[in-house]
Design a protein around this motif. Structure first.
Motif, PDB file in Angstrom:
ATOM      1  N   PRO A  95      81.487  16.368  82.921  1.00  0.00           N
ATOM      2  CA  PRO A  95      81.366  15.129  82.140  1.00  0.00           C
ATOM      3  C   PRO A  95      80.239  15.217  81.107  1.00  0.00           C
ATOM      4  O   PRO A  95      79.287  15.996  81.267  1.00  0.00           O
ATOM      5  CB  PRO A  95      81.059  14.070  83.209  1.00  0.00           C
ATOM      6  CG  PRO A  95      81.595  14.646  84.483  1.00  0.00           C
ATOM      7  CD  PRO A  95      81.390  16.123  84.371  1.00  0.00           C
ATOM      8  N   PRO A  96      80.335  14.442  80.042  1.00  0.00           N
ATOM      9  CA  PRO A  96      79.305  14.504  78.992  1.00  0.00           C
ATOM     10  C   PRO A  96      77.971  13.937  79.443  1.00  0.00           C
ATOM     11  O   PRO A  96      77.851  13.316  80.495  1.00  0.00           O
ATOM     12  CB  PRO A  96      79.912  13.656  77.865  1.00  0.00           C
ATOM     13  CG  PRO A  96      80.866  12.733  78.554  1.00  0.00           C
ATOM     14  CD  PRO A  96      81.418  13.504  79.721  1.00  0.00           C
ATOM     15  N   ASP A  97      76.954  14.210  78.611  1.00  0.00           N
ATOM     16  CA  ASP A  97      75.611  13.629  78.766  1.00  0.00           C
ATOM     17  C   ASP A  97      74.939  14.024  80.068  1.00  0.00           C
ATOM     18  O   ASP A  97      74.279  13.209  80.727  1.00  0.00           O
ATOM     19  CB  ASP A  97      75.669  12.106  78.655  1.00  0.00           C
ATOM     20  CG  ASP A  97      76.217  11.648  77.309  1.00  0.00           C
ATOM     21  OD1 ASP A  97      75.897  12.283  76.296  1.00  0.00           O
ATOM     22  OD2 ASP A  97      77.003  10.671  77.296  1.00  0.00           O
ATOM     23  N   GLN A  98      75.081  15.295  80.447  1.00  0.00           N
ATOM     24  CA  GLN A  98      74.383  15.802  81.623  1.00  0.00           C
ATOM     25  C   GLN A  98      72.911  16.050  81.303  1.00  0.00           C
ATOM     26  O   GLN A  98      72.548  16.345  80.160  1.00  0.00           O
ATOM     27  CB  GLN A  98      75.022  17.115  82.080  1.00  0.00           C
ATOM     28  CG  GLN A  98      76.478  16.999  82.486  1.00  0.00           C
ATOM     29  CD  GLN A  98      76.662  16.087  83.677  1.00  0.00           C
ATOM     30  OE1 GLN A  98      76.026  16.263  84.714  1.00  0.00           O
ATOM     31  NE2 GLN A  98      77.531  15.096  83.523  1.00  0.00           N
ATOM     32  N   PRO A  99      72.023  15.936  82.302  1.00  0.00           N
ATOM     33  CA  PRO A  99      70.620  16.301  82.066  1.00  0.00           C
ATOM     34  C   PRO A  99      70.525  17.765  81.643  1.00  0.00           C
ATOM     35  O   PRO A  99      71.316  18.593  82.097  1.00  0.00           O
ATOM     36  CB  PRO A  99      69.956  16.077  83.437  1.00  0.00           C
ATOM     37  CG  PRO A  99      70.888  15.177  84.172  1.00  0.00           C
ATOM     38  CD  PRO A  99      72.260  15.485  83.684  1.00  0.00           C
ATOM     39  N   PRO A 100      69.576  18.112  80.747  1.00  0.00           N
ATOM     40  CA  PRO A 100      69.466  19.496  80.292  1.00  0.00           C
ATOM     41  C   PRO A 100      69.332  20.458  81.465  1.00  0.00           C
ATOM     42  O   PRO A 100      68.631  20.176  82.437  1.00  0.00           O
ATOM     43  CB  PRO A 100      68.200  19.487  79.431  1.00  0.00           C
ATOM     44  CG  PRO A 100      68.076  18.077  78.959  1.00  0.00           C
ATOM     45  CD  PRO A 100      68.586  17.231  80.091  1.00  0.00           C
ATOM     46  N   GLY A 101      69.992  21.582  81.377  1.00  0.00           N
ATOM     47  CA  GLY A 101      69.938  22.591  82.430  1.00  0.00           C
ATOM     48  C   GLY A 101      70.594  23.874  81.983  1.00  0.00           C
ATOM     49  O   GLY A 101      71.499  23.871  81.137  1.00  0.00           O
ATOM     50  N   ASN A 102      70.134  24.990  82.549  1.00  0.00           N
ATOM     51  CA  ASN A 102      70.642  26.294  82.147  1.00  0.00           C
ATOM     52  C   ASN A 102      72.133  26.447  82.407  1.00  0.00           C
ATOM     53  O   ASN A 102      72.842  27.116  81.657  1.00  0.00           O
ATOM     54  CB  ASN A 102      69.880  27.397  82.883  1.00  0.00           C
ATOM     55  CG  ASN A 102      68.422  27.459  82.462  1.00  0.00           C
ATOM     56  OD1 ASN A 102      68.049  26.918  81.433  1.00  0.00           O
ATOM     57  ND2 ASN A 102      67.603  28.109  83.268  1.00  0.00           N
ATOM     58  N   ALA A 103      72.641  25.828  83.481  1.00  0.00           N
ATOM     59  CA  ALA A 103      74.042  26.011  83.840  1.00  0.00           C
ATOM     60  C   ALA A 103      74.992  25.457  82.789  1.00  0.00           C
ATOM     61  O   ALA A 103      76.151  25.894  82.688  1.00  0.00           O
ATOM     62  CB  ALA A 103      74.324  25.344  85.186  1.00  0.00           C
ATOM     63  N   LEU A 104      74.542  24.509  81.978  1.00  0.00           N
ATOM     64  CA  LEU A 104      75.435  23.888  81.009  1.00  0.00           C
ATOM     65  C   LEU A 104      75.961  24.878  79.980  1.00  0.00           C
ATOM     66  O   LEU A 104      77.086  24.733  79.489  1.00  0.00           O
ATOM     67  CB  LEU A 104      74.733  22.729  80.309  1.00  0.00           C
ATOM     68  CG  LEU A 104      74.399  21.519  81.186  1.00  0.00           C
ATOM     69  CD1 LEU A 104      73.611  20.493  80.390  1.00  0.00           C
ATOM     70  CD2 LEU A 104      75.675  20.891  81.746  1.00  0.00           C
ATOM     71  N   LYS A 105      75.170  25.880  79.642  1.00  0.00           N
ATOM     72  CA  LYS A 105      75.651  26.888  78.694  1.00  0.00           C
ATOM     73  C   LYS A 105      76.864  27.634  79.260  1.00  0.00           C
ATOM     74  O   LYS A 105      77.785  27.982  78.515  1.00  0.00           O
ATOM     75  CB  LYS A 105      74.540  27.866  78.344  1.00  0.00           C
ATOM     76  CG  LYS A 105      73.568  27.364  77.295  1.00  0.00           C
ATOM     77  CD  LYS A 105      74.233  27.224  75.936  1.00  0.00           C
ATOM     78  CE  LYS A 105      73.235  26.920  74.847  1.00  0.00           C
ATOM     79  NZ  LYS A 105      73.884  26.733  73.522  1.00  0.00           N
ATOM     80  N   ALA A 106      76.858  27.882  80.558  1.00  0.00           N
ATOM     81  CA  ALA A 106      78.014  28.534  81.177  1.00  0.00           C
ATOM     82  C   ALA A 106      79.243  27.636  81.082  1.00  0.00           C
ATOM     83  O   ALA A 106      80.362  28.105  80.835  1.00  0.00           O
ATOM     84  CB  ALA A 106      77.713  28.879  82.636  1.00  0.00           C
ATOM     85  N   GLY A 107      79.062  26.345  81.271  1.00  0.00           N
ATOM     86  CA  GLY A 107      80.175  25.421  81.112  1.00  0.00           C
ATOM     87  C   GLY A 107      80.680  25.372  79.687  1.00  0.00           C
ATOM     88  O   GLY A 107      81.894  25.262  79.441  1.00  0.00           O
ATOM     89  N   CYS A 108      79.763  25.460  78.714  1.00  0.00           N
ATOM     90  CA  CYS A 108      80.173  25.497  77.304  1.00  0.00           C
ATOM     91  C   CYS A 108      81.016  26.732  77.025  1.00  0.00           C
ATOM     92  O   CYS A 108      82.034  26.659  76.314  1.00  0.00           O
ATOM     93  CB  CYS A 108      78.941  25.497  76.405  1.00  0.00           C
ATOM     94  SG  CYS A 108      78.007  23.954  76.361  1.00  0.00           S
ATOM     95  N   GLU A 109      80.592  27.868  77.556  1.00  0.00           N
ATOM     96  CA  GLU A 109      81.372  29.102  77.373  1.00  0.00           C
ATOM     97  C   GLU A 109      82.798  28.915  77.888  1.00  0.00           C
ATOM     98  O   GLU A 109      83.780  29.254  77.204  1.00  0.00           O
ATOM     99  CB  GLU A 109      80.717  30.260  78.115  1.00  0.00           C
ATOM    100  CG  GLU A 109      79.384  30.716  77.570  1.00  0.00           C
ATOM    101  CD  GLU A 109      78.799  31.841  78.411  1.00  0.00           C
ATOM    102  OE1 GLU A 109      79.501  32.341  79.327  1.00  0.00           O
ATOM    103  OE2 GLU A 109      77.638  32.226  78.162  1.00  0.00           O
ATOM    104  N   ARG A 110      82.915  28.382  79.086  1.00  0.00           N
ATOM    105  CA  ARG A 110      84.243  28.202  79.683  1.00  0.00           C
ATOM    106  C   ARG A 110      85.088  27.234  78.851  1.00  0.00           C
ATOM    107  O   ARG A 110      86.296  27.428  78.682  1.00  0.00           O
ATOM    108  CB  ARG A 110      84.099  27.697  81.121  1.00  0.00           C
ATOM    109  CG  ARG A 110      83.496  28.709  82.078  1.00  0.00           C
ATOM    110  CD  ARG A 110      83.518  28.199  83.524  1.00  0.00           C
ATOM    111  NE  ARG A 110      83.021  29.221  84.437  1.00  0.00           N
ATOM    112  CZ  ARG A 110      81.773  29.272  84.895  1.00  0.00           C
ATOM    113  NH1 ARG A 110      80.895  28.341  84.532  1.00  0.00           N
ATOM    114  NH2 ARG A 110      81.402  30.236  85.719  1.00  0.00           N
ATOM    115  N   ALA A 111      84.449  26.200  78.322  1.00  0.00           N
ATOM    116  CA  ALA A 111      85.184  25.222  77.533  1.00  0.00           C
ATOM    117  C   ALA A 111      85.719  25.840  76.243  1.00  0.00           C
ATOM    118  O   ALA A 111      86.869  25.588  75.847  1.00  0.00           O
ATOM    119  CB  ALA A 111      84.282  24.029  77.213  1.00  0.00           C
TER     120      ALA A 111
END
Length: 346
Positions: free
Chosen positions: A123-139
């Motif tokens: 979901p959008p607007d997650q707190p900043p975190g390193n894992a989010l970049k991995a989710g961006c890659e998958r998206a």
């Protein structure tokens, strides 16, 4: 080529725009117009990448040979842009980070390292975190297709127009003169890449239509922390600037003068198990594909020249957490605290 930059006005996006224009490409930038001015020569389109309506307006009647995404921090952002740009561009470069790898910075990482388990439909607007970049890659890979997507896992970027306050902080601290706390082991190697070298390599791959993943930073072992400090001193130091070595131990000791590694003394990475691989990312594949990195002294000189005309540097970075690489906190130790540590241990 016709290239769309999602972002394109500050630091890495600016470097991409400058290099693309210099190579004769036609460049469109898409941003809100708040971070910095777009470079002369680009087609600047204003909008918010979180808005499906703004993105639909961007693509209406337009198409590009390639898109470069330097700004996505949330998987939902990446998913939206990838979905709307599929069919409007032939190639998608997504600038990710070594933060996306679950084993970094404790272990050496390469293109085969496992990413953090962050799903593409986070979901959008997650707190900043390193894992989010991995989710961006998958998206991006899911929305645009692996055969037309290039993922660049960036190491630490430095150079002119840096907004994170790491190299600028050290240069400005050296310029103030006096006794400067030089933390840790000066022989510890570093991996930092000039933002212009990163953008140039990314454009080389883009124009070749290359897909896949590349860990993109300077090769390990090219620069030592002591050399980093000494170069900053030589480039920007006042006549009375003196580097005072202080080992890791006193700086990490519990108490009011404990120092937050990476942030209070920017890029200081002490000899800790959780940092064993921080400067050892495997860049073999990128080097084989043509990655070349200029000497750090050139980057330091150019950054100092920029700072002398720019004025005080911003001191925050938008990624990560306090006390970890990429932390979203103020960079640089308070002068009074530095003086106490120097008096006690230097």
């Amino acid at each position: 080529m016709k290239i769309l930059l999602l972002g394109g006005s500050s630091f890495l996006g600016r470097a991409y725009a400058a290099e693309a224009l210099a190579r004769g490409h036609r460049v469109t930038t898409f941003n809100r117009g708040r971070s910095a001015a777009d470079l002369p020569g680009v087609e600047a389109v204003r909008g918010d990448r979180d808005s499906a309506g703004d993105l639909a307006r961007l693509v209406d009647g337009r198409g590009w040979d390639a898109v470069v995404d330097t700004s996505a921090q949330q998987p939902a952002q990446a998913a939206l842009s990838a979905r709307l740009l599929r069919g409007r561009a032939g190639h998608y470069t997504f600038v990710s980070s070594v933060h996306a790898f679950a084993d970094w910075p404790a272990h050496v990482v390469d293109e085969g390292s496992a990413p953090h388990p962050c799903p593409a439909d986070t979901p959008p607007d997650q707190p900043p975190g390193n894992a989010l970049k991995a989710g961006c890659e998958r998206a991006v890979l899911a929305g645009f297709g692996a055969g037309h997507t290039l993922v660049l896992n960036s190491g630490l970027l430095v150079g002119p127009y840096e907004f994170g306050g790491r190299l600028p902080w050290w240069l400005e601290r050296m310029a103030r003169g006096g006794r400067v706390l030089a933390p840790g082991d000066p022989r510890r190697t570093m991996q930092v890449i000039d933002v212009r070298d990163f953008a140039g390599f990314g454009l080389d791959l883009l124009t070749a239509g290359t897909a896949g993943r590349f860990v993109t930073t300077a090769p390990p072992g090219r620069l030592r922390f002591g050399e980093w400090l000494e170069t900053c001193r030589e480039v920007a130091g006042a006549a009375d600037t003196e580097l005072v070595p202080v080992p890791d131990g006193p700086l990490l000791a519990e108490g009011p003068d404990r120092v937050d590694w990476w942030t209070e003394l920017p890029l200081w990475a002490p000899d800790l198990p959780e940092l064993a691989g921080v400067w050892l990312a495997d860049t073999g594949r990128a080097e084989a594909a043509g990655l070349r990195c200029r000497p750090f002294a050139e980057t330091a000189r150019d950054t100092w020249e920029w700072l002398r005309t720019r004025g005080p540097v911003e001191d925050t970075d938008a990624e990560g957490r306090k006390g970890r690489p990429g932390a979203a906190v103020r960079h640089g130790i308070e002068p009074a605290k530095e003086r106490r540590l120097l008096a006690a241990f230097g």
